[in-house]
Design a protein around this motif. Structure first.
Motif, short mmCIF file in Angstrom:
data_model
loop_
_atom_site.label_atom_id
_atom_site.label_comp_id
_atom_site.label_asym_id
_atom_site.label_seq_id
_atom_site.Cartn_x
_atom_site.Cartn_y
_atom_site.Cartn_z
N VAL A 199 -26.93 23.98 21.89
CA VAL A 199 -26.35 22.61 22.07
C VAL A 199 -27.46 21.90 22.89
CG1 VAL A 199 -24.03 23.41 21.37
CG2 VAL A 199 -25.02 23.36 23.86
N HIS A 200 -27.12 20.40 22.95
CA HIS A 200 -27.76 19.54 23.70
C HIS A 200 -26.76 19.05 24.76
CE1 HIS A 200 -31.52 19.43 21.81
NE2 HIS A 200 -30.78 19.03 20.65
N ILE A 201 -26.88 18.88 26.39
CA ILE A 201 -26.30 18.49 26.97
C ILE A 201 -26.98 17.30 27.59
CG2 ILE A 201 -25.06 18.87 29.09
CD1 ILE A 201 -24.29 20.94 26.99
N LEU A 202 -26.18 16.31 27.31
CA LEU A 202 -27.03 14.68 27.74
C LEU A 202 -26.02 14.19 28.74
CD1 LEU A 202 -27.41 13.50 24.12
CD2 LEU A 202 -28.91 14.69 25.51
N ARG A 203 -26.49 13.95 29.88
CA ARG A 203 -25.90 13.18 30.94
C ARG A 203 -26.25 11.82 31.46
NH1 ARG A 203 -26.76 18.53 32.55
NH2 ARG A 203 -24.95 19.75 32.80
N GLY A 261 -22.40 5.83 28.41
CA GLY A 261 -22.38 6.56 27.49
C GLY A 261 -23.59 6.62 26.42
N LYS A 262 -23.95 5.33 26.34
CA LYS A 262 -24.82 4.95 25.46
C LYS A 262 -26.28 5.33 26.10
CE LYS A 262 -27.51 1.41 22.87
NZ LYS A 262 -27.47 0.21 22.22
N ARG A 263 -26.32 5.44 27.32
CA ARG A 263 -27.66 5.81 28.04
C ARG A 263 -27.54 7.17 27.99
NH1 ARG A 263 -29.56 2.88 33.32
NH2 ARG A 263 -31.43 4.18 33.68
N ALA A 264 -26.56 7.80 28.03
CA ALA A 264 -26.65 9.44 27.79
C ALA A 264 -27.05 9.84 26.40
CB ALA A 264 -25.27 10.02 28.05
N ALA A 265 -26.49 8.92 25.36
CA ALA A 265 -26.99 9.33 24.13
C ALA A 265 -28.55 9.00 23.76
CB ALA A 265 -26.14 8.49 23.08
N LEU A 266 -28.82 7.94 24.53
CA LEU A 266 -30.23 7.75 24.39
C LEU A 266 -31.21 8.78 24.80
CD1 LEU A 266 -30.48 3.92 25.07
CD2 LEU A 266 -30.88 4.91 22.79
N SER A 267 -30.93 9.50 25.78
CA SER A 267 -31.54 10.29 26.38
C SER A 267 -31.99 11.63 25.33
CB SER A 267 -31.07 10.94 27.70
OG SER A 267 -29.81 11.78 27.45
N TYR A 268 -31.13 11.56 24.24
CA TYR A 268 -31.40 12.77 23.10
C TYR A 268 -33.15 12.38 22.83
CZ TYR A 268 -30.72 15.25 18.84
OH TYR A 268 -30.74 16.06 17.53
N TYR A 269 -33.23 11.19 22.83
CA TYR A 269 -34.38 10.67 22.19
C TYR A 269 -35.76 10.91 23.20
CZ TYR A 269 -31.65 9.37 18.39
OH TYR A 269 -30.35 9.49 17.48
N ASP A 270 -35.30 11.22 24.52
CA ASP A 270 -36.47 11.18 25.41
C ASP A 270 -37.83 11.64 24.85
OD1 ASP A 270 -35.14 9.47 27.15
OD2 ASP A 270 -34.29 11.33 28.68
N GLY A 271 -37.66 12.88 24.50
CA GLY A 271 -38.64 13.83 23.98
C GLY A 271 -39.64 12.92 23.05
N MET A 272 -38.79 12.45 21.93
CA MET A 272 -39.41 11.92 21.04
C MET A 272 -40.48 10.52 21.06
SD MET A 272 -37.28 10.11 17.51
CE MET A 272 -36.71 11.81 17.23
N THR A 273 -39.93 10.00 22.34
CA THR A 273 -40.67 8.72 22.64
C THR A 273 -42.18 9.22 23.13
OG1 THR A 273 -39.85 8.63 24.72
CG2 THR A 273 -38.79 7.28 23.29
N ARG A 274 -42.15 10.45 23.53
CA ARG A 274 -43.51 11.13 24.27
C ARG A 274 -44.35 11.74 23.12
NH1 ARG A 274 -40.11 11.51 28.67
NH2 ARG A 274 -39.46 13.44 28.14
N LYS A 275 -43.72 11.89 21.91
CA LYS A 275 -44.52 12.65 20.89
C LYS A 275 -45.71 12.23 20.50
CE LYS A 275 -41.08 15.56 18.57
NZ LYS A 275 -40.00 15.80 17.87
N LYS A 297 -14.32 10.92 13.89
CA LYS A 297 -15.30 10.50 12.79
C LYS A 297 -16.46 11.17 12.67
CE LYS A 297 -12.91 7.39 10.95
NZ LYS A 297 -12.14 7.83 9.58
N LYS A 298 -16.57 12.21 13.54
CA LYS A 298 -17.64 13.13 13.42
C LYS A 298 -19.13 12.32 13.73
CE LYS A 298 -16.15 16.60 10.21
NZ LYS A 298 -14.82 16.53 10.43
N LEU A 299 -18.95 11.25 14.55
CA LEU A 299 -20.15 10.66 14.88
C LEU A 299 -21.29 11.42 15.82
CD1 LEU A 299 -18.82 7.06 15.96
CD2 LEU A 299 -19.42 8.10 13.52
N SER A 300 -22.50 10.77 15.68
CA SER A 300 -23.44 11.65 16.22
C SER A 300 -24.22 10.60 17.42
CB SER A 300 -24.77 11.76 15.02
OG SER A 300 -25.26 10.85 14.73
N VAL A 301 -25.20 11.06 18.17
CA VAL A 301 -26.07 10.19 19.11
C VAL A 301 -26.50 9.16 18.31
CG1 VAL A 301 -26.28 11.92 20.96
CG2 VAL A 301 -27.85 11.71 19.22
N ALA A 302 -26.96 9.15 17.08
CA ALA A 302 -27.48 8.04 16.44
C ALA A 302 -26.64 7.12 16.28
CB ALA A 302 -28.19 8.62 14.96
#
Ligand SMILES: Cc1cc2nc3c(=O)[nH]c(=O)nc-3n(C[C@H](O)[C@H](O)[C@H](O)COP(=O)(O)OP(=O)(O)OC[C@H]3O[C@@H](n4cnc5c(N)ncnc54)[C@H](O)[C@@H]3O)c2cc1C
Ligand SMILES: NC(=O)c1ccc[n+]([C@@H]2O[C@H](COP(=O)([O-])OP(=O)(O)OC[C@H]3O[C@@H](n4cnc5c(N)ncnc54)[C@H](O)[C@@H]3O)[C@@H](O)[C@H]2O)c1
Length: 474
Positions: A369-373, A446-460, A425-430
């Protein structure tokens, strides 16, 4: 001579559960008899949610005055008239009471009997001089405070949620047994209204909640001067002059604390003793009534909802379960409880709110699981209000679907509703990424926490290469 009534539905108990079921059934024109032996509105209105939140609101004002200096406002030491605070609490109850009154429900077409109800056989309930033979029955008889087997406790005066709000003078030192939601909410409110407060718990405070979030609540309570002892064993209670002394063992050491009032809030016991369950053929075990998934008892005509069902004991669960029972009785539609979708809020300050799975439960069920804070210290609105303690914590599956949310901070109870919907509604971070959150609100966290899911992606490197490539088109 007993009069026989033959309604479609007979409901026992006019608390949150019974009233919701009665109103829902009556709305469809179904004949309902509602039996209540005590005050209409049950615990929530008379000894629970309403008076406790009214007391918390008063305590909040006292605290705001005490803290106003940080905002450049000097109002002096707040003068607390405890009797007037309690008059405020009573007046809030009186204002809401008409919603739960006999008059309102009779106006909706419900027949209300102010009697004690008891099954005399599998299909008949006796209530005063009435014999009620209904097509279906709903047990909504609620719960009462549990009492621990502490030697001497029966020799000292004890307050429970049923008597706490009748106090007319402020305790000098309030002892609280139990650091659950009742114990901690009332401990902080009394402290803010000027009492000394000591809380004792046999286990961990708010033991059902996320430890990391609970720590923030406890730190605040302690900073405000509430003493909290966890994982202790209370050995005895006794009178000490005008006061009450509790002797307890903590870390192998015997200690004692003396106060002038004692609140016991160690959990609840279902009201099942006087219902004639055996006559009705309703099976129970040591935990209470044995229920099938649709809240049906072993007697197929009888459902149990609300606190007496012994699941999550909240007013919104009582209402939710009432809907499930009515759905089955009126429309014969199957219904199953979804406990993962129920928000849970403790109204301390900061509030603690959770919905769905905690971190550990999510790992057990979903593996990775991912924990986003996102801490409120990073939130502009929290900074403007000087209320920066706490954070929001999102638990998602590997692919980013939300499975649990925990919030500790000012206003967490209001914020959690959005996430209850997100889980339903089974929503996701997207989905949260696409949310346009108003600025400046605490909800942005909450949105900021969700965005942190993509932290790694912006550096790929591949993503950065794509951005560079697309730049080439002008
Ligand atoms: C201090 C406190 C604070 C709380 N705060 C919150 C909160 O902030 N949010 C929240 O969601 N929940 C809160 N709760 C929990 C909430 O109050 C309960 O979950 C809710 O009231 C349960 O409703 P109920 O209808 O199942 O039971 P009850 O409200 O207990 O109603 C049951 C009714 O049945 C009647 N009855 C029992 N036996 C019989 C019989 N044989 N014949 C006729 N009538 C009978 C009783 O007199 C009673 O009126 C709080 C509880 C307490 C104690
Ligand atoms: N904000 C809310 O929604 C709210 C507020 C108040 C109550 N409630 C509901 O009311 C119910 C009852 O609340 P509660 O706080 O009484 O119960 P609880 O079961 O939530 O907490 C009771 C606490 O007492 C402790 N305890 C048990 N036996 C003990 C003993 N012998 N000595 C010392 N400590 C002991 C437990 O470890 C636990 O921490 C809860 O289930 C809750 O759902 C909800």
């Amino acid at each position: 001579m007993a009069e026989t009534l033959t309604p479609d539905i007979c409901i026992i108990g006019a608390g949150s559960a019974g009233l919701t079921a009665a109103a829902a059934a009556a709305a469809f024109g179904v004949e309902v008899v509602l039996v209540e032996r005590g005050a209409m509105g049950g615990d929530c209105l008379n000894h629970g949610c309403v008076p406790s939140k009214a007391l918390i609101a008063a305590a909040h004002h006292a605290h705001a005055i005490a803290e106003a200096g940080a905002f450049g406002i000097h109002a002096g030491v707040p003068q607390i008239d405890f009797a007037a605070v309690m008059a405020h609490v009573r007046s809030v109850i009186e204002t809401i009471a008409p919603n739960d009154s006999v008059e309102r429900f009779e106006g909706l077409g419900v027949r209300v009997l102010r009697e004690s109800a008891r099954f005399v056989d599998e299909r008949t309930v006796q209530a005063g001089s009435y014999a009620i033979r209904a097509r279906r029955f709903i047990l909504a008889s609620g719960s009462r405070p549990a009492m621990p087997p502490v030697p001497g406790l029966d020799q000292v005066p004890v307050l429970t949620n049923e008597t706490l709000f009748e106090q007319t003078s402020r305790p000098g030192h309030l002892l609280v047994l139990g650091a659950g939601p009742i114990g901690l909410e009332m401990a902080q409110a009394h402290r803010r209204l000027g009492a000394e407060v000591t809380v004792l718990d046999a286990a961990r405070a708010l033991g059902r909640d996320d430890r990391e979030l609970v720590a923030v609540v406890l730190a605040r309570l302690r900073a405000e001067g509430v003493t909290v002892h966890e994982e202790i064993a209370v050995n005895r209670a006794e009178r000490a002059g005008e006061g009450i002394r509790l002797t307890f063992t903590s870390d192998g050491q015997e200690m004692s604390v003396t106060g002038d009032r004692l609140l016991v809030a160690i959990g609840r016991r279902a009201n099942i003793e006087d219902l004639g369950l055996d006559a009705a053929g309703i099976v129970r075990d040591e935990k209470g009534i044995v229920l099938e998934p649709g809240l049906r008892t072993s007697n197929r005509r009888v459902y149990a909802i609300g606190d007496v069902a012994g699941h999550q004991q909240f007013t919104h669960v009582a209402g939710y379960q009432a809907g499930l029972a009515i759905q089955q009785i009126l429309f014969r539609l199957p219904a199953r409880e979804k406990p993962d979708l129920v928000p849970r809020v403790t109204y301390t300050d900061p509030e603690l709110a959770e919905v769905g799975l905690g971190e550990e439960a999510a790992r057990e069920r979903h593996g990775t699981v991912h924990i986003l804070r996102s801490p409120f210290a990073d939130n502009d609105r929290a900074q403007t209000e000087r209320r920066t303690e706490g954070s929001i914590k999102l638990v998602t599956t590997k692919r980013g679907r939300l499975v649990g949310v925990g919030i500790v901070g000012a206003g967490a109870g209001e914020m959690i509703n959005l996430y209850a919907l997100a889980l339903t509604k089974k929503l996701s971070v997207a989905d949260l990424r696409g949310l346009i959150a108003a600025y400046p609100t605490r909800g942005e966290a909450g949105k900021r926490a969700a965005l942190s899911y993509y932290d790694g992606m912006t550096r790929k490197p591949a993503v950065r290469a794509l951005v560079r490539f697309l730049r080439g088109f002008g």
